[in-house]
Structures are given as C-alpha cells and as structure tokens.
Design a protein around this motif. Structure first.
Motif, PDB file in Angstrom:
ATOM      1  N   LEU A   1      42.958  92.681  70.705  1.00  0.00           N
ATOM      2  CA  LEU A   1      43.910  92.240  69.521  1.00  0.00           C
ATOM      3  C   LEU A   1      45.099  93.140  69.544  1.00  0.00           C
ATOM      4  O   LEU A   1      46.124  92.379  69.104  1.00  0.00           O
ATOM      5  CB  LEU A   1      43.045  92.395  68.184  1.00  0.00           C
ATOM      6  CG  LEU A   1      42.201  91.689  67.550  1.00  0.00           C
ATOM      7  CD1 LEU A   1      41.554  91.738  66.217  1.00  0.00           C
ATOM      8  CD2 LEU A   1      42.839  90.207  67.731  1.00  0.00           C
ATOM      9  N   SER A   2      44.997  94.236  69.909  1.00  0.00           N
ATOM     10  CA  SER A   2      46.202  95.112  70.005  1.00  0.00           C
ATOM     11  C   SER A   2      47.046  94.581  70.868  1.00  0.00           C
ATOM     12  O   SER A   2      48.457  94.272  70.947  1.00  0.00           O
ATOM     13  CB  SER A   2      46.106  96.676  70.148  1.00  0.00           C
ATOM     14  OG  SER A   2      47.071  97.223  70.299  1.00  0.00           O
ATOM     15  N   ALA A   3      46.630  94.114  72.214  1.00  0.00           N
ATOM     16  CA  ALA A   3      47.516  93.407  73.250  1.00  0.00           C
ATOM     17  C   ALA A   3      47.904  92.143  72.954  1.00  0.00           C
ATOM     18  O   ALA A   3      48.980  91.673  73.242  1.00  0.00           O
ATOM     19  CB  ALA A   3      46.438  93.287  74.488  1.00  0.00           C
ATOM     20  N   LEU A   4      46.965  91.347  71.978  1.00  0.00           N
ATOM     21  CA  LEU A   4      47.585  90.027  71.556  1.00  0.00           C
ATOM     22  C   LEU A   4      48.898  90.114  70.635  1.00  0.00           C
ATOM     23  O   LEU A   4      49.831  89.680  70.873  1.00  0.00           O
ATOM     24  CB  LEU A   4      46.463  89.399  70.808  1.00  0.00           C
ATOM     25  CG  LEU A   4      46.531  88.095  70.050  1.00  0.00           C
ATOM     26  CD1 LEU A   4      45.263  87.344  70.224  1.00  0.00           C
ATOM     27  CD2 LEU A   4      47.200  87.777  68.849  1.00  0.00           C
ATOM     28  N   SER A   5      48.768  91.370  69.607  1.00  0.00           N
ATOM     29  CA  SER A   5      49.999  91.480  68.826  1.00  0.00           C
ATOM     30  C   SER A   5      51.270  91.952  69.683  1.00  0.00           C
ATOM     31  O   SER A   5      52.367  91.791  69.396  1.00  0.00           O
ATOM     32  CB  SER A   5      49.758  92.756  68.202  1.00  0.00           C
ATOM     33  OG  SER A   5      49.355  92.416  66.835  1.00  0.00           O
ATOM     34  N   MET A   6      50.888  92.757  70.855  1.00  0.00           N
ATOM     35  CA  MET A   6      52.171  93.077  71.792  1.00  0.00           C
ATOM     36  C   MET A   6      52.809  91.720  72.582  1.00  0.00           C
ATOM     37  O   MET A   6      53.786  91.716  72.519  1.00  0.00           O
ATOM     38  CB  MET A   6      51.760  94.122  72.769  1.00  0.00           C
ATOM     39  CG  MET A   6      51.551  95.532  72.097  1.00  0.00           C
ATOM     40  SD  MET A   6      52.690  96.063  71.013  1.00  0.00           S
ATOM     41  CE  MET A   6      54.127  96.213  72.164  1.00  0.00           C
ATOM     42  N   LEU A   7      52.037  91.010  72.970  1.00  0.00           N
ATOM     43  CA  LEU A   7      52.408  89.693  73.587  1.00  0.00           C
ATOM     44  C   LEU A   7      52.931  88.959  72.363  1.00  0.00           C
ATOM     45  O   LEU A   7      54.163  88.337  72.981  1.00  0.00           O
ATOM     46  CB  LEU A   7      51.176  88.962  74.136  1.00  0.00           C
ATOM     47  CG  LEU A   7      50.697  89.677  75.373  1.00  0.00           C
ATOM     48  CD1 LEU A   7      49.716  88.704  75.956  1.00  0.00           C
ATOM     49  CD2 LEU A   7      52.043  89.682  76.586  1.00  0.00           C
ATOM     50  N   SER A   8      52.568  88.779  71.181  1.00  0.00           N
ATOM     51  CA  SER A   8      53.389  87.888  70.284  1.00  0.00           C
ATOM     52  C   SER A   8      54.642  88.515  69.925  1.00  0.00           C
ATOM     53  O   SER A   8      55.608  87.913  69.673  1.00  0.00           O
ATOM     54  CB  SER A   8      52.335  87.471  69.318  1.00  0.00           C
ATOM     55  OG  SER A   8      52.050  88.541  68.494  1.00  0.00           O
TER      56      SER A   8
ATOM     57  N   LEU B   1      53.084  82.797  78.061  1.00  0.00           N
ATOM     58  CA  LEU B   1      52.826  83.788  76.994  1.00  0.00           C
ATOM     59  C   LEU B   1      51.567  83.292  76.098  1.00  0.00           C
ATOM     60  O   LEU B   1      50.705  83.957  75.885  1.00  0.00           O
ATOM     61  CB  LEU B   1      53.899  84.347  76.240  1.00  0.00           C
ATOM     62  CG  LEU B   1      54.822  85.277  77.036  1.00  0.00           C
ATOM     63  CD1 LEU B   1      55.972  85.436  76.151  1.00  0.00           C
ATOM     64  CD2 LEU B   1      53.945  86.560  77.363  1.00  0.00           C
ATOM     65  N   LEU B   2      51.905  82.033  75.784  1.00  0.00           N
ATOM     66  CA  LEU B   2      50.836  81.543  74.883  1.00  0.00           C
ATOM     67  C   LEU B   2      49.408  81.207  75.430  1.00  0.00           C
ATOM     68  O   LEU B   2      48.530  81.549  74.848  1.00  0.00           O
ATOM     69  CB  LEU B   2      51.410  80.088  74.303  1.00  0.00           C
ATOM     70  CG  LEU B   2      52.183  80.308  73.270  1.00  0.00           C
ATOM     71  CD1 LEU B   2      52.814  78.855  72.743  1.00  0.00           C
ATOM     72  CD2 LEU B   2      51.373  80.592  71.854  1.00  0.00           C
ATOM     73  N   SER B   3      49.261  81.051  76.942  1.00  0.00           N
ATOM     74  CA  SER B   3      48.176  80.921  77.539  1.00  0.00           C
ATOM     75  C   SER B   3      47.391  82.365  77.519  1.00  0.00           C
ATOM     76  O   SER B   3      45.973  82.296  77.398  1.00  0.00           O
ATOM     77  CB  SER B   3      48.053  80.198  78.814  1.00  0.00           C
ATOM     78  OG  SER B   3      49.345  80.644  79.522  1.00  0.00           O
ATOM     79  N   MET B   4      48.160  83.357  77.751  1.00  0.00           N
ATOM     80  CA  MET B   4      47.548  84.666  77.690  1.00  0.00           C
ATOM     81  C   MET B   4      47.181  84.893  76.358  1.00  0.00           C
ATOM     82  O   MET B   4      46.208  85.779  76.304  1.00  0.00           O
ATOM     83  CB  MET B   4      48.755  85.791  78.371  1.00  0.00           C
ATOM     84  CG  MET B   4      48.757  85.835  79.861  1.00  0.00           C
ATOM     85  SD  MET B   4      49.311  87.008  80.413  1.00  0.00           S
ATOM     86  CE  MET B   4      51.245  87.006  79.852  1.00  0.00           C
ATOM     87  N   ILE B   5      47.962  84.619  75.221  1.00  0.00           N
ATOM     88  CA  ILE B   5      47.572  85.058  74.134  1.00  0.00           C
ATOM     89  C   ILE B   5      46.337  84.406  73.738  1.00  0.00           C
ATOM     90  O   ILE B   5      44.990  84.942  73.294  1.00  0.00           O
ATOM     91  CB  ILE B   5      48.482  84.775  72.932  1.00  0.00           C
ATOM     92  CG1 ILE B   5      49.682  85.758  73.232  1.00  0.00           C
ATOM     93  CG2 ILE B   5      47.883  84.592  71.685  1.00  0.00           C
ATOM     94  CD1 ILE B   5      50.625  85.298  72.189  1.00  0.00           C
ATOM     95  N   LEU B   6      46.018  83.058  74.248  1.00  0.00           N
ATOM     96  CA  LEU B   6      44.743  82.233  73.922  1.00  0.00           C
ATOM     97  C   LEU B   6      43.575  83.089  74.708  1.00  0.00           C
ATOM     98  O   LEU B   6      42.442  83.096  74.117  1.00  0.00           O
ATOM     99  CB  LEU B   6      45.053  80.985  74.423  1.00  0.00           C
ATOM    100  CG  LEU B   6      44.189  79.725  73.845  1.00  0.00           C
ATOM    101  CD1 LEU B   6      44.463  79.778  72.369  1.00  0.00           C
ATOM    102  CD2 LEU B   6      44.749  78.372  74.293  1.00  0.00           C
ATOM    103  N   ALA B   7      43.835  83.413  75.772  1.00  0.00           N
ATOM    104  CA  ALA B   7      42.846  83.914  76.727  1.00  0.00           C
ATOM    105  C   ALA B   7      42.328  85.253  75.810  1.00  0.00           C
ATOM    106  O   ALA B   7      41.195  85.747  75.726  1.00  0.00           O
ATOM    107  CB  ALA B   7      43.260  84.272  77.855  1.00  0.00           C
ATOM    108  N   LEU B   8      43.333  86.076  75.237  1.00  0.00           N
ATOM    109  CA  LEU B   8      43.002  87.455  74.845  1.00  0.00           C
ATOM    110  C   LEU B   8      42.332  87.049  73.535  1.00  0.00           C
ATOM    111  O   LEU B   8      41.313  87.926  73.081  1.00  0.00           O
ATOM    112  CB  LEU B   8      44.171  88.400  74.596  1.00  0.00           C
ATOM    113  CG  LEU B   8      44.785  89.032  75.562  1.00  0.00           C
ATOM    114  CD1 LEU B   8      46.215  89.454  75.258  1.00  0.00           C
ATOM    115  CD2 LEU B   8      43.714  90.119  76.021  1.00  0.00           C
TER     116      LEU B   8
END
Lengths: 114, 244, 77
Positions: free
Chosen positions: C29-36, C5-12
């Motif tokens: 940014l909205s997808a980053l919020s959902m993943l976190s 999840l952290l690597s996907m957040i970094l890519a986004l």
C-alpha cells in the motif's frame, strides 16, 4: 483515453470487493484506502485533459490545467487518512475485546457473551 | 454450499455497481473550461496568491477548509480516546516501542542504536523543510496541509531519537499549540465580519500590496494545527504519553 | 507512461489483498501511494503530489504498522 478510465474503474472494483468480501477486518480497511486512491486518481486524470501546464501563474503560462479538482482532492486525501485512523483504532479495540480479527469469530463470541 | 452462495452474492453486488458506474466511464462529454478561464483572469487580483490551488481553498472556498479542520479535530480526538485506554501488558513491550534512556534498555532489544542516532540528526532538517513548504505556499506548490504533515513526520523523528532533549515531543505542549491555533483560526475567520468583507473575507482591502498576508497567516495556522494533532496521535501510538 | 503506472498500481493493489502476511500488504500500500504521487506529478498536479506522498508514505503507514503490532500479523484469509 478510455483505457485509463477502465483501469481506474477496475481499481475501484478491487477496493469495493475487499470491503464487502474480505474476512479480516484489516483487509476491509485496506479496501477503503484503495477505493479512496482510485477516486482521487479519476478526478485528477479528468481535470488534466484540458491543458498542459501546472496551475501556478507566472510568465508564459497560457494553457493551464483545471485547478478546481485539485483543490477538492486535497481535502479528500486528508479526510481519507482520518477515517483510516479511526477505523483502525476501532479494529484494535475489537481485537482486545474478543481475541480475534475474523468477522465470523467476532460475531460468534459477541453473541455468546450476552 | 455456503462458499458458492457467498461468491454469487459478491458477483451480483459487483455487477450492480458496474452497471451504475459504467455511464460515467464510457461517456464522451468534454470537461467544461469556464472555471479555468475565469481563474486565469481573476485569481491574482482577487486573493493575491500566485498558486491558483491555494487561492481556491483559502480564498474562494475557505468554508470547506474550516469543515475539514473540524473533521480532523473530531477524528483525532476519537482515536486518542480509544487508544489511551487500551492498557499495557508488560514493561518488556514498552522497551521496543518508545525511546528509553540507555541504562534502562535491555540488551536484546529489537531496535539497534543506528535508528536512534540517524533519526535524531535528521529531525531538525525535516522540520526546517516543513516550515519552508508551509510558508511559501502562495508562490510555489505547497501550503498549510502539506507543510503540516511534514512537520508531523519531523516530530516523530525527534521522538524516536534519544540524543534530543526538546519540549516538542511532550504531548501537553503539543496539545496546547493545537488548541491555540484553532482559536486563532476562528478569530481570523470572524474578523472578516467586522471589516465588511463577510465571513472568512480578507480584512485587508484587496488591491493593495499587502493582500497576500492573510493567506500566509492562514497557511501558518492550518499547518501548525494539522502538524501538531497528527504528531500527538503518532506519539501516543508509540507509547509515550503525558510527558514521558 | 500513465498506462504503465496504472497497471503497476493495479498489480500492487491486488497483491495487497491476496497476501496472507499483513505486513507485506502494508508495504504494498505504501508503494501504491508513491506510484500514484509520481502519476500526479506527470499529470501536472504538484500540490496533490506532495500531499499524497507525505500522507500515504508517512502517516498512513505508521498507523497501519501500529495496528498490526497490537493484533496479529498473519491472517487466515
């Protein structure tokens, strides 16, 4: 482990680079948001290492996670969205006054108006 | 030349920042456990809430919550003050930004009828869910802020649909609810002084079976305040203000 | 799981800053919020997860889309 902390540190660096180095004002506000997300992730990650159950008391809860960083981060998330709203309102006001969103053009136009 | 200088400056700033933060990242000091143990023993008897996080930010550290409510009030006031005077260009731009009566909608509007019908039917469901999250904040995850933001989203849903005729999307009504709830918050905070528990103390003596009522009251007040203020800001952004 | 999840957040996050179309960055940014928010649920913090999901994917996206609508959508950098 240490690898997760390093990834969160890279996320904070990306956010800080956007605040300092981006030419568009809205990209600077993106950077502020990303930095906020990185700090919240770091606190919750560190607080969750000492237990393995959610901090809601009930039957059979013996080893719960530290609840103090979670209460602090609730306040931090709400204040982050307030700062974002005010920053974007100011950015739109600057656009209506000068007609552009890049900081070089804005400072030129503001200087030539005086 | 200017571009290389720019890249060198940014790299230097990042190196200094990395050097300052690196001791935090690579340290192996263990996280202290004293607060978790204390809260495990005493949170239920001190405040009456089963949710430990609620008992922290509404019981032990309620001053932080008061300060955060104040920050929300000031920033929403500032944003509204800036965006009300932005001016409007033409009536055509108004047509795609807020819900109009069906006879005034132009034929090539960029929004179809599907969005308005669906969001006006979903609005009351989300409002009910928001009130549930707000009221059950002391026994399950949730509370004032979470329920308040969900209520704000529900009011935005109701404002986007044309099938609803409610007073809940009128900015005058929402502004009065917000001001009233802030007044009740201040009264509830100072009532602890008169009942010998200190500022923001529980006026009902803890230990009896009614001591969780103060936390429920605080949750409702904070949820109403946060929800209505964010809803006023979003409705003003979409174009409908001063009782459209 | 948290590493993924952290690597996907970094890519986004890096996509949101390198894109020339600002609306694509807002969706990232909205997808980053959902993943976190998902990551907070895995780390046993349900209150923070509800707040991050409601605020990041709700109010913050509305504000950004309003700001882009009243200014330009493409950026030169």
């Amino acid at each position: 482990m240490v690898i997760e902390r390093i990834l969160i540190f890279l996320l904070a660096l990306i956010g800080f680079t956007a605040i300092v180095g981006a030419k568009n004002i809205i990209k600077k506000v993106f950077g502020l948001n990303i930095l906020n997300a990185a700090v919240v992730l770091l606190y919750i990650l560190e607080g969750s290492r000492i237990g393995d159950q959610a901090p809601i008391l009930g039957e059979g809860i013996t080893n719960m996670v530290d609840p103090v960083p979670q209460a602090l981060m609730l306040t931090a998330i709400v204040i982050g969205v307030c700062v974002t709203a005010l920053a974007l309102a100011l950015a739109v006001r600057l656009y209506k006054a000068t007609g552009s969103l890049e900081i070089d053009t804005i400072s030129e136009r503001l200087r030539s108006e005086h | 030349m200017k571009r290389t200088l720019f890249i060198i400056k940014i790299t230097f700033t990042l190196l200094v920042l990395a050097l300052a933060i690196l001791p935090v990242i690579l340290s192996s000091h263990p996280w202290p456990e004293a607060s978790r143990d204390y809260l495990y023993e005493h949170a239920l008897t001190d405040t009456g809430a089963v949710n430990t996080v609620s008992s922290i930010y509404l019981g032990y550290r309620a001053m932080d919550t008061l300060g955060e409510t104040l920050v929300l009030l000031v920033s929403i006031t500032g944003t509204m003050g800036i965006l009300i005077n932005l001016g409007r260009e033409s009536e055509e731009e108004e047509a795609v930004s807020f819900s109009l009566a069906p006879e005034k909608r132009p034929t090539n509007a960029q929004r179809t009828h599907l969005l308005e019908v669906v969001s006006s039917k979903l609005g009351p469901v989300v409002l009910l869910f928001g009130f549930y999250v707000m009221l059950y904040g002391h026994i399950s995850p949730g509370g004032g802020f979470q329920g308040g933001v969900i209520v704000a989203s529900a009011i935005v849903f109701l404002a986007l649909g044309t099938e609803t005729q409610t007073k809940l999307t009128n900015t005058n009504v929402l502004g009065r609810i917000e001001a009233l709830s802030f007044l009740v918050l201040i009264i509830a905070a100072t009532s602890g002084v008169f009942f010998e528990s200190g500022f923001f103390g529980n006026p009902i003596k803890s230990g009896s079976s009614l001591s969780a009522n103060f936390i429920i009251l605080l949750n409702i007040i904070i949820g109403l305040k946060v929800g209505t203020s964010i809803a006023v800001m979003c409705i003003a952004m979409m174009g409908g203000r001063r009782g459209h | 799981m948290t590493f993924l999840l952290l690597s996907m957040i970094l890519a986004l996050g890096s996509f949101a800053l390198l894109s020339k179309d600002l609306l694509h960055s807002v969706i990232a940014l909205s997808a980053l919020s959902m993943l976190s928010a998902l990551m907070f649920t895995i780390l046993k913090a349900p209150d923070v997860a509800i707040t991050e999901a409601a605020v990041g994917a709700g109010v913050s996206t509305i504000i950004f889309v309003w700001a882009i609508r009243h200014t330009r959508r493409r950026s030169k950098d």
